[in-house]
Design a protein around this motif. Structure first.
Motif, PDB file in Angstrom:
ATOM      1  N   TYR A  74       0.851  -1.185   0.000  1.00  0.00           N
ATOM      2  CA  TYR A  74       0.000   0.000   0.000  1.00  0.00           C
ATOM      3  C   TYR A  74       0.883   1.230   0.000  1.00  0.00           C
ATOM      4  O   TYR A  74       1.825   1.313   0.776  1.00  0.00           O
ATOM      5  CB  TYR A  74      -0.879   0.061   1.263  1.00  0.00           C
ATOM      6  N   GLU A  75       0.570   2.182  -0.857  1.00  0.00           N
ATOM      7  CA  GLU A  75       1.213   3.486  -0.807  1.00  0.00           C
ATOM      8  C   GLU A  75       0.347   4.350   0.099  1.00  0.00           C
ATOM      9  O   GLU A  75      -0.837   4.551  -0.172  1.00  0.00           O
ATOM     10  CB  GLU A  75       1.296   4.106  -2.200  1.00  0.00           C
ATOM     11  N   LEU A  76       0.902   4.842   1.180  1.00  0.00           N
ATOM     12  CA  LEU A  76       0.093   5.580   2.157  1.00  0.00           C
ATOM     13  C   LEU A  76      -0.520   6.841   1.583  1.00  0.00           C
ATOM     14  O   LEU A  76      -1.578   7.274   2.032  1.00  0.00           O
ATOM     15  CB  LEU A  76       0.912   5.883   3.407  1.00  0.00           C
ATOM     16  N   ASP A  77       0.104   7.439   0.568  1.00  0.00           N
ATOM     17  CA  ASP A  77      -0.510   8.603  -0.070  1.00  0.00           C
ATOM     18  C   ASP A  77      -1.866   8.233  -0.657  1.00  0.00           C
ATOM     19  O   ASP A  77      -2.811   9.019  -0.605  1.00  0.00           O
ATOM     20  CB  ASP A  77       0.375   9.176  -1.175  1.00  0.00           C
ATOM     21  N   GLU A  95      -7.680  11.134  -1.388  1.00  0.00           N
ATOM     22  CA  GLU A  95      -8.612  10.674  -2.414  1.00  0.00           C
ATOM     23  C   GLU A  95      -8.334  11.508  -3.655  1.00  0.00           C
ATOM     24  O   GLU A  95      -8.550  12.723  -3.657  1.00  0.00           O
ATOM     25  CB  GLU A  95     -10.051  10.872  -1.949  1.00  0.00           C
ATOM     26  N   TYR A  96      -7.777  10.882  -4.675  1.00  0.00           N
ATOM     27  CA  TYR A  96      -7.367  11.595  -5.876  1.00  0.00           C
ATOM     28  C   TYR A  96      -8.547  11.791  -6.829  1.00  0.00           C
ATOM     29  O   TYR A  96      -9.351  10.891  -7.032  1.00  0.00           O
ATOM     30  CB  TYR A  96      -6.239  10.848  -6.589  1.00  0.00           C
ATOM     31  N   HIS A  97      -8.635  12.968  -7.408  1.00  0.00           N
ATOM     32  CA  HIS A  97      -9.668  13.297  -8.382  1.00  0.00           C
ATOM     33  C   HIS A  97      -8.981  13.817  -9.643  1.00  0.00           C
ATOM     34  O   HIS A  97      -8.310  14.848  -9.594  1.00  0.00           O
ATOM     35  CB  HIS A  97     -10.617  14.362  -7.827  1.00  0.00           C
ATOM     36  N   PRO A  98      -9.142  13.125 -10.773  1.00  0.00           N
ATOM     37  CA  PRO A  98      -8.446  13.525 -11.997  1.00  0.00           C
ATOM     38  C   PRO A  98      -8.883  14.880 -12.545  1.00  0.00           C
ATOM     39  O   PRO A  98      -8.117  15.547 -13.215  1.00  0.00           O
ATOM     40  CB  PRO A  98      -8.758  12.402 -12.987  1.00  0.00           C
ATOM     41  N   HIS A  99     -10.109  15.314 -12.238  1.00  0.00           N
ATOM     42  CA  HIS A  99     -10.607  16.568 -12.810  1.00  0.00           C
ATOM     43  C   HIS A  99     -10.982  17.585 -11.733  1.00  0.00           C
ATOM     44  O   HIS A  99     -11.843  18.424 -11.949  1.00  0.00           O
ATOM     45  CB  HIS A  99     -11.822  16.295 -13.700  1.00  0.00           C
ATOM     46  N   PRO A 136      -9.791  19.083  -7.362  1.00  0.00           N
ATOM     47  CA  PRO A 136      -8.802  19.037  -6.281  1.00  0.00           C
ATOM     48  C   PRO A 136      -8.859  17.700  -5.526  1.00  0.00           C
ATOM     49  O   PRO A 136      -9.919  17.098  -5.376  1.00  0.00           O
ATOM     50  CB  PRO A 136      -9.216  20.198  -5.372  1.00  0.00           C
ATOM     51  N   ASP A 137      -7.685  17.243  -5.097  1.00  0.00           N
ATOM     52  CA  ASP A 137      -7.617  16.047  -4.270  1.00  0.00           C
ATOM     53  C   ASP A 137      -8.180  16.379  -2.894  1.00  0.00           C
ATOM     54  O   ASP A 137      -8.194  17.523  -2.466  1.00  0.00           O
ATOM     55  CB  ASP A 137      -6.174  15.565  -4.133  1.00  0.00           C
ATOM     56  N   ARG A 138      -8.659  15.341  -2.203  1.00  0.00           N
ATOM     57  CA  ARG A 138      -9.260  15.535  -0.895  1.00  0.00           C
ATOM     58  C   ARG A 138      -8.566  14.650   0.119  1.00  0.00           C
ATOM     59  O   ARG A 138      -8.373  13.461  -0.109  1.00  0.00           O
ATOM     60  CB  ARG A 138     -10.750  15.183  -0.948  1.00  0.00           C
ATOM     61  N   ARG A 139      -8.170  15.264   1.239  1.00  0.00           N
ATOM     62  CA  ARG A 139      -7.567  14.490   2.320  1.00  0.00           C
ATOM     63  C   ARG A 139      -8.677  13.742   3.054  1.00  0.00           C
ATOM     64  O   ARG A 139      -9.676  14.321   3.442  1.00  0.00           O
ATOM     65  CB  ARG A 139      -6.821  15.398   3.295  1.00  0.00           C
TER      66      ARG A 139
END
Length: 72
Positions: free
Chosen positions: A30-33, A38-42, A44-47
């Motif tokens: 697992y990559e902790l990042d 939570e990555y969103h391609p279109h 902003p990312d959300r912690r």
């Protein structure tokens, strides 16, 4: 199940080592990042909240050992 935690500074090769160990030992990594964010391609990312992280990647810190010279 035993776990291997790989800790190091940015760019030190943690992911490369984890991928290699995962392949050779036939275990997941697992990559902790990816767990923390939570990555969103279109957009902003959300912690993720601590509760979300715990549900994805349950970790117990009861067996965490710090070096004697630690300043934590």
């Amino acid at each position: 199940m035993a776990k291997i935690y790989i800790i190091g500074s940015v760019g030190s090769g943690k992911t490369t080592l984890a991928k290699r160990l995962s392949k050779e030992l036939n275990i997941l990594y697992y990559e902790l990042d990816s767990v923390t964010w939570e990555y969103h391609p279109h957009g902003p990312d959300r912690r993720r909240s601590p509760e979300e992280v715990q549900s994805i990647f349950p970790v117990s810190y009861t067996h965490l050992t710090l070096p004697t010279n630690s300043r934590v």
